[in-house]
Design a protein around this motif. Structure first.
Motif, mmCIF file in Angstrom:
data_model
loop_
_atom_site.group_PDB
_atom_site.id
_atom_site.type_symbol
_atom_site.label_atom_id
_atom_site.label_comp_id
_atom_site.label_asym_id
_atom_site.label_seq_id
_atom_site.Cartn_x
_atom_site.Cartn_y
_atom_site.Cartn_z
ATOM 1 N N ARG A 196 5.182 8.081 15.478
ATOM 2 C CA ARG A 196 4.737 7.075 16.441
ATOM 3 C C ARG A 196 3.344 7.413 16.973
ATOM 4 N NH1 ARG A 196 9.673 7.785 18.470
ATOM 5 N NH2 ARG A 196 11.237 6.283 17.887
ATOM 6 N N ALA A 197 3.094 8.688 17.218
ATOM 7 C CA ALA A 197 1.785 9.125 17.706
ATOM 8 C C ALA A 197 0.684 8.842 16.680
ATOM 9 C CB ALA A 197 1.819 10.618 18.038
ATOM 10 N N GLN A 198 1.072 8.760 15.411
ATOM 11 C CA GLN A 198 0.109 8.453 14.345
ATOM 12 C C GLN A 198 0.030 6.951 14.066
ATOM 13 O OE1 GLN A 198 1.657 10.879 11.186
ATOM 14 N NE2 GLN A 198 0.635 12.720 11.925
ATOM 15 N N GLY A 199 0.759 6.142 14.847
ATOM 16 C CA GLY A 199 0.673 4.694 14.727
ATOM 17 C C GLY A 199 1.743 4.053 13.863
ATOM 18 N N VAL A 200 2.702 4.832 13.368
ATOM 19 C CA VAL A 200 3.768 4.266 12.532
ATOM 20 C C VAL A 200 4.829 3.668 13.450
ATOM 21 C CG1 VAL A 200 5.571 4.753 10.840
ATOM 22 C CG2 VAL A 200 3.367 5.933 10.683
ATOM 23 N N THR A 201 5.068 2.374 13.289
ATOM 24 C CA THR A 201 6.101 1.718 14.089
ATOM 25 C C THR A 201 7.269 1.245 13.228
ATOM 26 O OG1 THR A 201 4.950 -0.401 13.900
ATOM 27 C CG2 THR A 201 4.466 0.963 15.850
ATOM 28 N N THR A 202 7.004 0.951 11.955
ATOM 29 C CA THR A 202 8.064 0.557 11.018
ATOM 30 C C THR A 202 8.011 1.507 9.820
ATOM 31 O OG1 THR A 202 6.589 -1.060 9.987
ATOM 32 C CG2 THR A 202 8.087 -1.878 11.674
ATOM 33 N N GLN A 251 16.984 5.733 8.497
ATOM 34 C CA GLN A 251 15.576 6.088 8.608
ATOM 35 C C GLN A 251 15.153 5.939 10.054
ATOM 36 O OE1 GLN A 251 13.417 7.087 6.081
ATOM 37 N NE2 GLN A 251 11.906 7.460 7.650
ATOM 38 N N ASN A 252 14.527 6.947 10.596
ATOM 39 C CA ASN A 252 14.042 6.908 11.961
ATOM 40 C C ASN A 252 12.544 7.158 11.981
ATOM 41 O OD1 ASN A 252 16.624 6.604 13.145
ATOM 42 N ND2 ASN A 252 17.000 8.787 12.873
ATOM 43 N N VAL A 253 11.893 6.585 12.962
ATOM 44 C CA VAL A 253 10.493 6.904 13.211
ATOM 45 C C VAL A 253 10.502 7.908 14.350
ATOM 46 C CG1 VAL A 253 8.256 6.000 13.929
ATOM 47 C CG2 VAL A 253 9.740 4.620 12.479
ATOM 48 N N ASP A 254 10.030 9.135 14.072
ATOM 49 C CA ASP A 254 10.053 10.159 15.109
ATOM 50 C C ASP A 254 8.792 10.087 15.972
ATOM 51 O OD1 ASP A 254 7.988 11.507 13.734
ATOM 52 O OD2 ASP A 254 9.390 12.841 12.721
ATOM 53 N N ALA A 255 8.753 10.897 16.994
ATOM 54 C CA ALA A 255 7.641 10.881 17.954
ATOM 55 C C ALA A 255 6.309 11.195 17.282
ATOM 56 C CB ALA A 255 7.918 11.866 19.085
ATOM 57 N N THR A 256 6.296 12.120 16.331
ATOM 58 C CA THR A 256 5.057 12.481 15.629
ATOM 59 C C THR A 256 4.520 11.280 14.852
ATOM 60 O OG1 THR A 256 5.844 14.753 15.402
ATOM 61 C CG2 THR A 256 4.027 14.085 13.966
ATOM 62 N N PHE A 297 10.300 -1.350 1.465
ATOM 63 C CA PHE A 297 9.567 -1.903 2.589
ATOM 64 C C PHE A 297 8.330 -1.028 2.802
ATOM 65 C CE2 PHE A 297 13.833 -3.501 3.614
ATOM 66 C CZ PHE A 297 13.533 -4.833 3.852
ATOM 67 N N ALA A 298 7.186 -1.649 2.921
ATOM 68 C CA ALA A 298 5.941 -0.908 3.139
ATOM 69 C C ALA A 298 5.842 -0.516 4.617
ATOM 70 C CB ALA A 298 4.754 -1.760 2.738
ATOM 71 N N PRO A 299 5.438 0.736 4.898
ATOM 72 C CA PRO A 299 5.336 1.152 6.299
ATOM 73 C C PRO A 299 4.204 0.408 7.011
ATOM 74 C CG PRO A 299 4.429 2.838 4.870
ATOM 75 C CD PRO A 299 5.037 1.795 3.985
ATOM 76 N N ASN A 300 4.491 -0.030 8.235
ATOM 77 C CA ASN A 300 3.501 -0.698 9.097
ATOM 78 C C ASN A 300 2.909 -1.971 8.509
ATOM 79 O OD1 ASN A 300 3.746 0.886 11.301
ATOM 80 N ND2 ASN A 300 1.700 1.755 11.214
ATOM 81 N N ALA A 301 3.550 -2.564 7.526
ATOM 82 C CA ALA A 301 3.051 -3.819 6.960
ATOM 83 C C ALA A 301 4.037 -4.932 7.308
ATOM 84 C CB ALA A 301 2.903 -3.689 5.452
ATOM 85 N N VAL A 302 3.560 -5.908 8.049
ATOM 86 C CA VAL A 302 4.402 -7.035 8.445
ATOM 87 C C VAL A 302 3.691 -8.339 8.107
ATOM 88 C CG1 VAL A 302 5.673 -5.819 10.266
ATOM 89 C CG2 VAL A 302 3.526 -6.961 10.810
ATOM 90 N N ASP A 303 4.485 -9.382 7.810
ATOM 91 C CA ASP A 303 3.890 -10.689 7.529
ATOM 92 C C ASP A 303 3.629 -11.435 8.834
ATOM 93 O OD1 ASP A 303 6.339 -11.766 8.361
ATOM 94 O OD2 ASP A 303 7.024 -12.189 6.318
ATOM 95 N N LYS A 304 3.138 -12.670 8.742
ATOM 96 C CA LYS A 304 2.768 -13.434 9.946
ATOM 97 C C LYS A 304 3.968 -13.772 10.832
ATOM 98 C CE LYS A 304 2.838 -17.799 7.434
ATOM 99 N NZ LYS A 304 2.070 -18.942 7.007
ATOM 100 N N ASN A 305 5.186 -13.674 10.269
ATOM 101 C CA ASN A 305 6.399 -13.924 11.054
ATOM 102 C C ASN A 305 6.977 -12.651 11.671
ATOM 103 O OD1 ASN A 305 6.337 -16.696 10.421
ATOM 104 N ND2 ASN A 305 7.318 -16.268 8.458
ATOM 105 N N GLY A 306 6.305 -11.509 11.434
ATOM 106 C CA GLY A 306 6.768 -10.242 11.985
ATOM 107 C C GLY A 306 7.782 -9.505 11.120
ATOM 108 N N ASN A 307 8.048 -10.027 9.905
ATOM 109 C CA ASN A 307 8.985 -9.355 8.979
ATOM 110 C C ASN A 307 8.262 -8.282 8.183
ATOM 111 O OD1 ASN A 307 11.142 -11.172 9.635
ATOM 112 N ND2 ASN A 307 10.129 -12.695 8.351
#
Length: 171
Positions: free
Chosen positions: A95-101, A88-93, A138-148
């Motif tokens: 990333r431009a929409q704010g998706v990092t994970t 799974q890759n996050v492409d440029a489009t 894994f939920a997109p862009n959702a991380v816990d307080k430890n960054g997981n």
């Protein structure tokens, strides 16, 4: 999806050995139980020409249950996958929409085991089946307080037990 001859998916009926197991929610097309596929020996689909016993004209699925027998019998299936088998890759489009994970599979599994045996030969039989399945993503862009990255957990279980008896050769 339960669609046949112009009917919508809401017109579907699900039965176990002829007994309707649909829920009263929605139009009644939603099953009231999780299905244990290992508990059924046959699926009978009626796609058109339903008789007056059913309130809908859509697909009718009648699931015929397995039974015990005079022999000890068992079967099973085990399916599993995890993130290791997914790219799974996050492409440029994105990333431009704010998706990092990205959204991705944590794990998916389906374990279904069944067995039957005689309690009293030619008179009384037992059958049992257990199914455990789920899909954790894994939920997109959702991380816990430890960054997981946060996992959306799903765990479904279904057990089926059946005793079948025969009083005499005709009953």
């Amino acid at each position: 999806s339960g669609i046949s001859a112009g009917a919508t998916g809401n017109g579907m009926a699900m039965l176990v050995d002829g007994m309707n197991i649909s829920s009263s929610l929605n139009s009644g097309s939603v099953p009231a139980t999780y299905h244990n596929d290992g508990a059924y020996q046959e699926y009978v689909y009626q796609v058109s020409g339903a008789n007056a016993e059913f309130s809908s004209g859509g697909v009718t699925i009648n699931m015929i249950p397995k039974e015990g027998s005079n022999q000890i019998r068992s079967d099973g299936v085990a399916l599993y996958t995890s993130t290791k088998f997914q790219a799974q890759n996050v492409d440029a489009t994105q990333r431009a929409q704010g998706v990092t994970t990205p959204a991705k599979i944590d794990k998916t599994w389906d374990y279904n085991f069944s067995g039957g045996f005689p309690i009293k030969k030619d008179k009384l039989w037992w059958f049992t089946s257990a199914r455990f399945w789920g899909y954790n993503n894994f939920a997109p862009n959702a991380v816990d307080k430890n960054g997981n990255q946060v996992v959306d957990d799903n765990d479904v279980r279904a057990w089926t037990n059946r005793v079948t008896g025969q009083v005499n050769q005709k009953n």
